[in-house]
Design an enzyme around this catalytic site. Structure first.
Site, PDB file in Angstrom:
ATOM      1  N   LYS A   9       0.863  -1.184   0.000  1.00  0.00           N
ATOM      2  CA  LYS A   9       0.000   0.000   0.000  1.00  0.00           C
ATOM      3  C   LYS A   9       0.895   1.227   0.000  1.00  0.00           C
ATOM      4  O   LYS A   9       1.846   1.310   0.786  1.00  0.00           O
ATOM      5  CB  LYS A   9      -0.884  -0.011   1.250  1.00  0.00           C
ATOM      6  CG  LYS A   9      -1.629   1.291   1.512  1.00  0.00           C
ATOM      7  CD  LYS A   9      -1.477   1.760   2.968  1.00  0.00           C
ATOM      8  CE  LYS A   9      -0.058   2.029   3.345  1.00  0.00           C
ATOM      9  NZ  LYS A   9       0.146   2.766   4.610  1.00  0.00           N
ATOM     10  N   ASP A 135      -5.425   0.878   8.245  1.00  0.00           N
ATOM     11  CA  ASP A 135      -5.150   0.603   6.831  1.00  0.00           C
ATOM     12  C   ASP A 135      -5.867  -0.625   6.292  1.00  0.00           C
ATOM     13  O   ASP A 135      -5.844  -0.872   5.081  1.00  0.00           O
ATOM     14  CB  ASP A 135      -3.640   0.423   6.607  1.00  0.00           C
ATOM     15  CG  ASP A 135      -2.868   1.728   6.667  1.00  0.00           C
ATOM     16  OD1 ASP A 135      -3.476   2.785   6.424  1.00  0.00           O
ATOM     17  OD2 ASP A 135      -1.661   1.679   6.960  1.00  0.00           O
TER      18      ASP A 135
END
Length: 288
Positions: A9, A135
């Protein structure tokens, strides 16, 4: 046996809007995922439930594994789920700002959802993801999105330019509470009752518009992160000095940084040169 990639990410932007009354931080982050940098998560439904680790960064994982926590919360939500043995091939650095653990948790949720099509509607997948970490919701979604709130509010971006990039982690020692230290040093002000929302991207930005947005927003954690892991400054300098680098910044609380390049050949050339000059760094060209 079914498999999911758990890609790195990358926070293309990260604005910290303020500290809320509950101690959490309100944020706005444009998140993308790497095509060529990922862990691999496998679910084998023929074997007893367990989580095993392999790969070059497996030994760096300390303490409880977020993938195991994800399984426990899924079973609490729906005990009839069919599970099995989960193996995580750790190719991404740990505690690196690229959501390695969160990406693994997101991949586990997707695997269990694929393995249990008849029970999909019985589980609030997004709530479980949000409960695992800031996240995890965007990593569960696994597509470019604007992440707001504390990470639980997602707006998929849809069509956007592909970015040729180089990811670099200096593999410097980081404290166990790295992210907490970064936020303490940031010392964000109390969130105003009426705060300005982030400037929105065009619905279908071209490359120039996307880069302009990234440069305008930046990463608010970068100055504090440099204090916690000083080698971040060296990585950013190496990226910015590379020919054809259009922009370089920090992902999350670091220490992984990314550089955006004119084209794939420029990214590959930069990765080769930087990797040769810094053989102890993790250097990976990719497309975001």
């Amino acid at each position: 046996m079914i498999t999911e990639r758990a890609p790195a990410k990358v926070n293309l932007t990260l604005k910290i809007l303020g500290r809320r009354a509950d101690g959490y931080h309100e944020l706005a982050s444009l998140v993308a995922f790497a095509n060529d940098a990922y862990d691999v998560v496998t679910l084998d439904c023929t074997k007893p439930a367990a989580v095993t680790l392999g790969g070059p960064f497996a030994q760096a994982i300390q303490g409880p594994n977020i993938a195991q926590t994800a399984i426990e919360r899924l079973l609490f939500a729906q005990p009839r789920l069919s599970l099995g043995a989960i193996h995580i091939e750790k190719n991404l650095p740990v505690a690196a700002g690229v959501g390695g653990g969160s990406a693994n948790a997101g991949a586990v949720l997707r695997l269990v959802r694929r393995a249990n099509p008849s029970l999909v509607g019985d589980i609030d997948w997004h709530s479980i993801a949000a409960g695992l970490g800031a996240d995890v919701p965007v990593c569960f979604l696994n597509e470019t999105a604007l992440m707001t709130g504390t990470g639980e509010k997602l707006t998929a971006l849809g069509e956007r330019p592909r970015l040729n990039a180089v990811l670099i982690n200096p593999q410097a020692p980081v404290p166990e509470d790295k992210t907490a230290q970064v936020f303490r040093r940031l010392n964000a002000p109390q969130l105003a009752k009426q705060f300005a929302p982030p400037r929105h991207l065009p619905s279908s930005p071209n490359n120039a518009e996307l880069l302009a947005y990234m440069k305008n927003q930046g990463n608010d954690l970068e100055p504090a992160a440099r204090q916690v892991v000083p080698k971040i400054a060296n990585v950013l300098a190496a990226l910015k000095e590379a020919p054809a680098c259009q922009y370089a910044s920090l992902s999350g609380a670091g220490p992984t940084c990314f550089g955006i390049f004119n084209d794939n050949q420029a990214a590959l050339a930069a990765a080769r040169e930087i990797g040769a000059n810094h053989p102890d760094w993790w250097v990976t060209p990719t497309v975001l």
